[in-house]
Design an enzyme around this catalytic site. Structure first.
Site, short mmCIF file in Angstrom:
data_model
loop_
_atom_site.label_atom_id
_atom_site.label_comp_id
_atom_site.label_asym_id
_atom_site.label_seq_id
_atom_site.Cartn_x
_atom_site.Cartn_y
_atom_site.Cartn_z
N GLU A 1 22.03 -10.01 -16.80
CA GLU A 1 20.62 -9.75 -17.11
C GLU A 1 20.15 -8.39 -16.61
O GLU A 1 19.34 -7.73 -17.26
CB GLU A 1 19.75 -10.86 -16.50
CG GLU A 1 18.29 -10.84 -16.94
CD GLU A 1 17.39 -9.97 -16.08
OE1 GLU A 1 16.23 -9.74 -16.48
OE2 GLU A 1 17.85 -9.50 -15.01
N ASP B 1 23.65 -12.25 -11.48
CA ASP B 1 24.00 -10.88 -11.13
C ASP B 1 22.82 -10.21 -10.43
O ASP B 1 21.67 -10.61 -10.58
CB ASP B 1 24.40 -10.08 -12.37
CG ASP B 1 23.29 -9.99 -13.42
OD1 ASP B 1 22.66 -11.03 -13.70
OD2 ASP B 1 23.06 -8.89 -13.95
#
Length: 379
Positions: A147, A86
């Site tokens: 994250e 991400d």
């Protein structure tokens, strides 16, 4: 056996391989976009002969991909390659920050943090397999989707997987001096909401109680608590829809970084002390996800650093080791006492901005470094 430092890594080939990774935009809160990125990577891993698993997402976030690389002891504990796919860049960022090379620099959203490092370490595994080089320990790859928002949905998955392994490699971007991270400060997140009283801003301003005004004063108070060892940053602020209305609700998010657990506890206490449940405007503070302190100088991690420094010296660069802020999933594995080497990915600058870029020469440099690490980490 071929020396892993002599494997045929090619900069142009690596950039071409990276292009679809960067052009598959994957902001954390867009689960479908993140899953398209997981599709790209899962296909590449399967093409290497890895046994891949798609682990469904939680909390409205994207999936994870776990891959067991080919090895005579495949599936057993060994080396865990841990990364996130991400990014902080919303879909459409490519229009302003297209993937492009300009001389010694390559630009792109998420290229530095941390698709570049993930790709480099997979390319190292690709070249090792092509050369028929068997690593002493089996390798498992785990890529996660969240994250950038503190890993709220995959922390348990990461910790459970990491406990099976002897070593953890986290190819987050290298520190500014090119060094690795061997410890990380604690990170805590908070959500704040002020609730006031609405009114017409032009007709009955005095009858309203502005949630925005109260939050704005609180922002200054919060950021004023920052010290060198414990910082407070307001990164999100949402309120209002009509300029002629006194806003009755305002939301904000705060990130706290602390170098020690004691300082984090003090910071958390200061934030929670901001709660006010009476009066014209109330303030609600809720603690969100937390990354634990990863204490530096753990023997297993220091041994990994020593090996990394030896390998880097053979390639022709230096790797220092230090604790750092910023937070990563290495916080979790390091805090568990599992030997972890973090920030061993590509070199670059300006991550999380519209100038995010990497130094092109770090691609082959770090690929050789990664290949040697895979081959020299032993039980």
């Amino acid at each position: 056996m071929t020396n892993p430092l002599d494997l045929p890594f090619d900069t142009d080939e690596m950039l071409e391989g990276l292009r679809p990774w960067i052009e598959t935009e994957s902001p954390t809160f867009d689960a479908a976009a993140v899953n398209r990125m997981m599709d790209v990577v899962q296909h590449e891993l399967a093409a290497l002969g890895a046994i891949t698993e798609r682990i469904p997402g939680r909390l409205g976030l994207g999936d994870s991909v776990r891959a067991t690389m080919p090895h005579p002891r495949a599936g057993q504990g060994g080396i865990l390659l841990l990364g996130h796919l991400d990014t902080v860049h919303p879909v459409g960022t490519l229009a302003r920050l297209p993937f492009r090379r300009e001389g010694d620099i390559c630009y792109g959203p998420g290229l530095m943090d941390m698709k570049g490092g993930n790709y480099v370490y997979l390319d190292a595994l690709r070249k090792l397999l092509a050369a028929g080089i068997e690593t002493p320990l089996p390798v498992t790859v785990l890529f996660t989707p969240d994250e950038e928002i503190g890993t709220p949905s995959t922390r348990a998955l990461i910790e459970t997987e990491a406990k099976r392994h002897r070593y953890v490699l986290v190819p987050e971007p290298a520190r500014p001096d090119g060094g690795a991270v061997i410890g990380r400060y604690a990170i805590a997140r908070f959500t704040l909401q002020t609730r006031g009283r609405p009114s017409h801003a032009g007709w009955q301003l005095s009858k309203g109680r502005s949630a925005i005004a109260r939050m704005a004063r609180t922002v200054a108070e919060i950021e004023g608590m920052t010290t060198e060892d414990c910082t407070f940053s307001v990164g999100v602020f949402h309120s209002g829809q009509w300029v002629n209305c006194v806003s009755s609700v305002c939301d904000a998010e705060v990130l706290t970084m602390a170098k020690t657990q004691e300082l984090l506890d003090e910071g958390v206490a200061k934030m929670l002390a901001l709660n006010v449940d009476a009066g014209d405007v109330v303030m609600e503070v809720r603690r969100g996800v937390t990354r634990p302190v990863w204490e530096p100088d753990q023997p297993g991690t220091m041994a990994m650093l020593g090996l990394a420094q030896e390998i880097a010296g053979e390639i022709g660069f230096e790797v220092s080791g230090a604790s750092a802020g910023g937070g990563s999933d290495g916080n979790f594995t390091g805090a568990l006492g599992i030997p972890t080497l973090d920030s061993i990915g590509v070199r670059g600058r300006d991550l999380h901005t519209l100038n995010e870029h990497i130094f092109v020469d770090s691609l082959t440099e770090r690929a050789r470094f990664a290949a040697a690490l895979f081959c020299r980490l032993e039980a």
